[in-house]
Design an enzyme around this catalytic site. Sequence first.
Site, PDB file in Angstrom:
ATOM      1  N   ILE A  52       0.697  -1.143  -0.135  1.00  0.00           N
ATOM      2  CA  ILE A  52      -0.008   0.001   0.104  1.00  0.00           C
ATOM      3  C   ILE A  52       1.106   1.202  -0.062  1.00  0.00           C
ATOM      4  O   ILE A  52       0.326   2.262  -0.278  1.00  0.00           O
ATOM      5  CB  ILE A  52      -0.902   0.134   1.114  1.00  0.00           C
ATOM      6  N   PHE A  81      12.196   2.780   5.169  1.00  0.00           N
ATOM      7  CA  PHE A  81      13.146   1.446   5.134  1.00  0.00           C
ATOM      8  C   PHE A  81      12.470   0.032   4.408  1.00  0.00           C
ATOM      9  O   PHE A  81      13.336  -0.759   4.391  1.00  0.00           O
ATOM     10  CB  PHE A  81      13.186   0.990   6.668  1.00  0.00           C
ATOM     11  N   ARG A  91       0.208  14.857   5.541  1.00  0.00           N
ATOM     12  CA  ARG A  91       1.022  13.646   5.031  1.00  0.00           C
ATOM     13  C   ARG A  91       1.423  12.635   6.238  1.00  0.00           C
ATOM     14  O   ARG A  91       1.594  11.596   5.809  1.00  0.00           O
ATOM     15  CB  ARG A  91       2.304  14.035   4.156  1.00  0.00           C
ATOM     16  N   ASP A 135       7.334  16.979  13.123  1.00  0.00           N
ATOM     17  CA  ASP A 135       7.095  16.852  11.685  1.00  0.00           C
ATOM     18  C   ASP A 135       5.461  16.761  11.522  1.00  0.00           C
ATOM     19  O   ASP A 135       4.988  15.739  10.639  1.00  0.00           O
ATOM     20  CB  ASP A 135       7.755  15.710  11.066  1.00  0.00           C
ATOM     21  N   SER A 194      -3.034   8.302   3.937  1.00  0.00           N
ATOM     22  CA  SER A 194      -2.543   9.570   4.498  1.00  0.00           C
ATOM     23  C   SER A 194      -3.534  10.755   4.322  1.00  0.00           C
ATOM     24  O   SER A 194      -4.389  10.700   3.209  1.00  0.00           O
ATOM     25  CB  SER A 194      -1.317   9.758   4.173  1.00  0.00           C
TER      26      SER A 194
HETATM   27  P1  AMP Z   1       5.266   5.890   6.396  1.00  0.00           P
HETATM   28  O1  AMP Z   1       6.754   5.244   6.434  1.00  0.00           O
HETATM   29  O2  AMP Z   1       4.794   5.855   7.736  1.00  0.00           O
HETATM   30  O3  AMP Z   1       5.445   7.381   6.009  1.00  0.00           O
HETATM   31  O4  AMP Z   1       4.448   4.936   5.551  1.00  0.00           O
HETATM   32  C1  AMP Z   1       4.351   5.111   4.077  1.00  0.00           C
HETATM   33  C2  AMP Z   1       2.853   5.089   3.467  1.00  0.00           C
HETATM   34  O5  AMP Z   1       2.360   4.007   3.615  1.00  0.00           O
HETATM   35  C3  AMP Z   1       1.992   6.369   4.040  1.00  0.00           C
HETATM   36  O6  AMP Z   1       1.922   7.573   3.301  1.00  0.00           O
HETATM   37  C4  AMP Z   1       0.677   5.669   4.140  1.00  0.00           C
HETATM   38  O7  AMP Z   1       0.094   5.827   2.841  1.00  0.00           O
HETATM   39  C5  AMP Z   1       1.030   4.196   4.309  1.00  0.00           C
HETATM   40  N1  AMP Z   1       0.828   3.555   5.503  1.00  0.00           N
HETATM   41  C6  AMP Z   1       1.583   3.698   6.469  1.00  0.00           C
HETATM   42  N2  AMP Z   1       1.118   3.022   7.795  1.00  0.00           N
HETATM   43  C7  AMP Z   1      -0.249   2.961   7.248  1.00  0.00           C
HETATM   44  C8  AMP Z   1      -1.237   2.538   7.965  1.00  0.00           C
HETATM   45  N3  AMP Z   1      -1.356   2.192   9.288  1.00  0.00           N
HETATM   46  N4  AMP Z   1      -2.326   2.184   7.318  1.00  0.00           N
HETATM   47  C9  AMP Z   1      -2.626   2.480   6.016  1.00  0.00           C
HETATM   48  N5  AMP Z   1      -1.304   3.001   5.470  1.00  0.00           N
HETATM   49  C10 AMP Z   1      -0.330   3.134   5.725  1.00  0.00           C
END
Ligand code: AMP
Length: 935
Positions: free
Chosen positions: A584, A589, A707, A703, A663
């Site tokens: 998704i 990382f 987003r 931050d 997001s």
């Molecule tokens: P992050 O590394 O936390 O910025 O996550 C990257 C992307 O993954 C985010 O911008 C969301 O689109 C998606 N994402 C992360 N965590 C979740 C979650 N708990 N539920 C749904 N989408 C998520």
Amino acid sequence: MDERNTPMRSYQVCNVMEANQNNWLRTRHIPRDGAQRVYIEIKFTLRDCNSLPGVPGTCKETFNMYYYESNNPNLWFIKESQYVKIDTIAADESFTQTDVGDRVMKLNTEVRDISNLSKKGFYLAFQDVGACIALVSLRVFYKKCPTAVLNLAQFPDTVTGGDSALVEVRGSCVNDSEEFEAPRMYCSADGGWLVPIGRCVCKPGFEESKDYCQPCRPGTYKASSMDGYCSKCPPHSYSHQEKASECECEKGFYRADMDPRSMACTRPPSVPENPISTLNDTSVTLEWSPPRDSGGRGDVTYNIHCRKCPGDGRKCSPCGSGVHFLPRQFGLSMAKVLVSDLLSNTNYTFSIEAVNGVSDLSPTLKQQVTVNITTGQTVSVILKERKSKDSITLAWQGPDRPNGAIVEYEVIYYEKRDQNYTVLKTKSNVMTVEGLKPGTTYVFRVRARTDGGYGSYGGEIELETSHEGELPPACTCLCLFFIFIYHRPCVLALSCFIASCSEGISKIFMLSLMVSTFTCCRHCGYIKAKQDPDEEKMQFQHGRVKLPGSRTYIHPHTYEDPNQAVRDFAKEIDASSIRIERVIGAGEFGEVCSGRLKLPSKREIYVAIKSLKAGYSEKQRRDFLSEASIMGQFDHPNIIRLEGVVTRCKPVMIITEYMENGSLDTFLKKHDGQFTIIQLVGMMRGIASGMKYLSDMNYVHRDLAARNILVNSNLVCKVSDFGLSRVLEDDPEAAYTTRGGKIPIRWTAPEAIAYRKFTSASDVWSYGIVMWEVMSYGERPYWEMSNQDVIKAIDEGYRLPAPMDCPVVLHQLMLDCWEKSRSERPKFGQIVNTLDKLIRNPNSLKELANSSIWEDPTTPEFSVSSVDEWLDAIKMGQYKDNFSSSGYVTLDSVLYISLRCRTNVMPFNYLLVSLIIPFLFLECLVTLRISPFWD
Ligand code: AMP
């Protein structure tokens, strides 16, 4: 005919009786005139198919509008496939047979726009596919930001950009002004000017008046372009003409180069007064009173001119370099000088003059006051002496050529060791000094005094009294000892004591002192031991830390072993209980996937799974898992919830609750304009509530941005993104600042950008930006302005304007969050309270920032005071019983439903739901057994 019975000309088509119509009407070439976005206003009438008797089903009530861009103004044929479709146009009002009978047309007006035009012009075309239409008028226009003068800079008529792009325009300074900082503004897509930066200032001799610079009137002046307005000429100056940049001095008055133009003109000082001299052999102290008139200045100094007349008949001459002046000869600021190294028996004349900063500009001679003195004669040498154990007798010879009659002699002596001298006086040239210490060396000197002052001392003579003997310095030793006993812990005192005490101190005594010092050191060691972190260990339960009493966030870096932090705050999950379904997103990382988690004796839930990509370093693993050890400390409905981690097998994973709508920024952009104001406020309230929780735990996010907020299927917003490295590496918005750190400039408070002062108050600033993002449905804060421009604009006091349709109260709350002084920004708790009040009283959201009247007449005005009233107002009165039987009897309790009922909510179509009730209560509908969607 129009409604005034005036005939209208129109293009008509009405082939409704035949199928397969494809009739085209095309304009001539319309020059673009530099515009990138062009608006097309079309007026037309459309016949209602039902009103036409016997028409077949192919009758249409729409037509299509197209355009074709071209540099060629004379195209006679354009293929249908070359056109770009603008829109299918339908009528708001169609007319029926009766209307025709009445001969009143129902005119429709529609406006469409086309963006990003780049060729010389375009053709417009209308396609009829079987409707009964009359095109009455077509108006093609573009928008301009009108000529404007702001901050003394003129901005020309500017054609707006394509899409929503801002056009940056450089202003030119108005007449008689100059650039202070390059003036710029942005022309927005709807023809308004935004964000003025820089300014011009009126040149010297001119002052600002509305939008132009006017000359200074006679009698006034303006010296610098940085001065605001013309000022009256200062005292003793005048300006007879307009536009004066400085005023001229009256006769006899002057202005020094360094004098500010605002200072009064001044003149040289008058002469110093009351000079007196005190002669001391070959030196003299001269003192005088300051001049009565300083000339109006504070920089009066004194110069001394010196001439000597030997007294042997030779001519007077300048004193030369042999004479010394203390502190100096010229530029004295005090009215006193010591002149030394004069020749003896010589006449001297000292002329003292006062000068100031304009003395050199005045053609008149400086006035001086004079002092005459005659130096005296050196005195004597000691000739004889006689010593006993407590007295010394001295005899000396008087001066050879005394400068007048000798009045007395002065004997000065001191003990050689301590230099405290004693002065004795006698009229004879013999003296016995008594009361001396036996066996002690004394230094003696003698000088004579005449009417002209003192002569100089004869040479020093050292004499020792005859008896010998000495006391030990035991006193010092004892004093130190007592100090030491009193302030036992001081090791320094011990060494000091040992160094200063003689060997007479008993060794046993020394030993006991050392023992006491040792005891003191033990005591220090004990204090240190008390700070051992082991004594502050916390209690753990099921792998999660309980923070008794205090709910303070613990930074993973405070752990020596970061893996321990993960063990303390995150539950280890067996990889076999996770089922990964699809990718998704992409994290810093590695990939982010959605999937399901089925823990023993728990129901299966949807989760998001972040995994650490292969080939990671130990540091990357630590940073990756730091997010889990931070997130694991939080437990709040508006903070993304950590389910656990997988660390015992690869890949390493972090499992969190799944947020169906991803997001917030992307989500809002996707659903532009689709939510009610209460829904938007509800989202903001959720974020504020999460942030209040974080700030109560002393966690500073750094931050906060749309987003980094995730949205679930019930529109509940949750704060996420807690990794340690996130602000530095992860956020594409982060930019390097001049101080080296990487910061998401548009979201960050000025003090955090300037000197990295990140606090909950700087999070509040970011929260204000998030509010703006929410209200503008994901618009980029400060649009396409550069980061540097954003910093500058904020510093100059600019703040984001209210987004379209934003209630005044919300924009005011944003402005409060953007207070320059961080102590004046609201706390998150206050923000939550404010938003709660707004939700409770939707009336307060009526006044829009960009229009003072509530424009939507379809929205009923309501302010509610009970749950029943509220349910009636939102047309859900039938659920009163459900609410009251579940205990929701006060409005306050209703507000917190969403916090309490975090339960197994069924996935709704939130868009459908949003039309019915504010989202805030969605989560609870199931709990309250309400099903408005399938009833
Ligand atoms: P992050 O590394 O936390 O910025 O996550 C990257 C992307 O993954 C985010 O911008 C969301 O689109 C998606 N994402 C992360 N965590 C979740 C979650 N708990 N539920 C749904 N989408 C998520």
